[in-house]
Design an enzyme around this catalytic site. Structure first.
Site, PDB file in Angstrom:
ATOM      1  CB  THR A  67      -2.998   4.039   0.868  1.00  0.00           C
ATOM      2  OG1 THR A  67      -2.902   4.914  -0.254  1.00  0.00           O
ATOM      3  CG2 THR A  67      -4.282   3.242   0.770  1.00  0.00           C
ATOM      4  CG  LEU A  82      -1.966  -1.054   1.408  1.00  0.00           C
ATOM      5  CD1 LEU A  82      -2.666  -0.900   2.745  1.00  0.00           C
ATOM      6  CD2 LEU A  82      -2.954  -1.026   0.259  1.00  0.00           C
ATOM      7  CG  ASP A  83       0.459   4.437  -2.847  1.00  0.00           C
ATOM      8  OD1 ASP A  83       1.237   3.585  -3.305  1.00  0.00           O
ATOM      9  OD2 ASP A  83      -0.309   5.113  -3.552  1.00  0.00           O
ATOM     10  CE  LYS A  84       5.695   8.413   5.047  1.00  0.00           C
ATOM     11  NZ  LYS A  84       6.857   9.339   4.975  1.00  0.00           N
TER      12      LYS A  84
END
Length: 381
Positions: free
Chosen positions: A155, A151-153
């Site tokens: 998110t 997951l993106d930082k």
């Protein structure tokens, strides 16, 4: 050894292992790499060639595949000089942080609720990340858990971690094969014209950004599809949407929503200043991996089937829903959207052109706004 049953052998030093369900179908050489990494491939080949390593008493080749329940005979020795990987010693604060993220544990997987602001993996100048905390979940005789997706930082939400090498391979195939269903929640600026639909717009790395940013690229982009539906709206100010990515491109959901003129609230990278709502709504990213539905491997008791997990919202997202008058409990009971039929190449190109036109139109509107002359002050001509 985790997942295996060692049995005594009359010959001194000879080892026997029962192939666990987690290793069903694995090649012999891969089994050694998983469970006896100190034995190199050359030694495994030599043992197989001379008949010293056997499966159910029969000779075997390094490329032969094993089946659960088979007994593997391994001769003594064969260890190389490679040092055994050392586990990182975690502080009590790091252990507490890891335990706070854990929402489910099975024989095959750990399910975490990743908080916003914490990277999944390390990188340049990134010292705090989920991968660095995984030693907190494994016992002394257990393999280190492994990440199988990211997951993106900024998110938050469901992050699946495999507990064994076999389950890591199993889950990785489900993610790469797109059979895993990932459901995200997002707050977006404005309200999409259609309450439910599909965004089909190919994506590529944006030139000049060093690969840190993506954009819609009709000619050279990779296919990217996102299903969405509006769960609720706050007038024309904002909408709460459910998203289901059908492909897994970098920043896909963020780019797709910005491309149709409705950036995710808090996503200044792709929405600029238009991505922030006025008032007391948080400026943090409002993108949350709410739910994951994925096949699970059989466990030691023969169980398995589907893994269906849900992650609670972070505080800032829950507060924003409440301030906008949304009921966070209204969505989960709805069935997960099924993907529409596969489009023809001509339909895909037409959809991509349509979304690209919407994106260019939105950008033109921004430029006109920035270039418009300032109004005269009262009383001056």
């Amino acid at each position: 050894m985790s997942g295996q049953n060692a049995k005594p052998e009359a010959t001194p030093g000879v080892r026997q292992f029962t192939v666990a369900p987690d290793d069903d179908g694995i090649r012999l050489d891969r089994w050694f790499k998983r469970h006896l990494p100190q034995v190199g491939f050359g030694m495994v080949s030599r043992w197989a060639r001379t008949g010293q390593v056997r499966v159910d008493g029969k000779r075997v080749k390094p490329e032969d595949r094993l089946a659960a329940g088979q007994v593997l005979r391994v001769p003594p020795g064969g260890e190389s000089d490679r040092p055994k990987p050392q586990r990182r010693q975690l502080s009590q604060d790091e252990i507490d942080r890891a335990e706070a993220m854990l929402i489910a544990r099975t024989d095959a997987a750990l399910v975490l609720n990743k908080p916003p602001g914490l990277s999944t993996q390390g990188g340049t100048k990134t010292t705090q990340h989920v991968d660095g905390l995984l030693d907190a979940y494994a016992g002394d005789d257990e393999p280190r858990p492994r990440l199988v997706h990211r997951l993106d930082k900024d998110t938050s939400g469901v992050l699946l971690v495999a507990r064994t090498p076999g389950s890591a391979a199993f889950f990785s195939k489900r993610f790469s094969g797109r059979s895993a269903k990932k459901i995200y929640w997002a707050l977006v600026v404005g309200v999409p014209d259609l309450a439910e639909g599909e965004i089909d717009a190919p994506l590529a790395k944006q030139p000049g950004t060093g690969g840190e940013k993506m954009h819609v690229d009709e000619e050279n982009g990779q296919p990217a599809r996102t299903l969405y539906r509006v769960l609720d709206r706050a007038g024309n100010r904002a909408a709460w949407v459910e998203l289901q990515p059908m492909t897994g491109r970098t920043h896909q959901l963020r780019v797709h929503l910005a491309a149709i003129g409705h950036p995710i609230v808090g996503d200044g990278k792709y929405g600029g200043q238009d991505a922030f709502l006025t008032g007391t709504i948080s400026r943090k990213m409002h993108l949350h991996a709410r739910r994951l539905i994925i096949d699970a491997p059989k466990d030691s008791r023969g169980g398995g089937g589907k893994l269906d997990v849900t992650a609670e919202l972070p505080d800032h997202f829950a507060a924003s829903l409440e301030q906008l008058g949304f009921d966070a409990g209204m969505s989960d009971a709805r069935p997960v959207a099924e993907p529409p039929r596969e489009r023809t190449p001509q339909e895909k190109k037409q959809a991509a052109r349509q979304h690209a036109r919407q994106y260019r139109k939105a950008r033109r509107g921004e430029r006109r706004t920035r270039g418009a002359p300032k109004p005269d002050k009262p009383g001056k001509r």
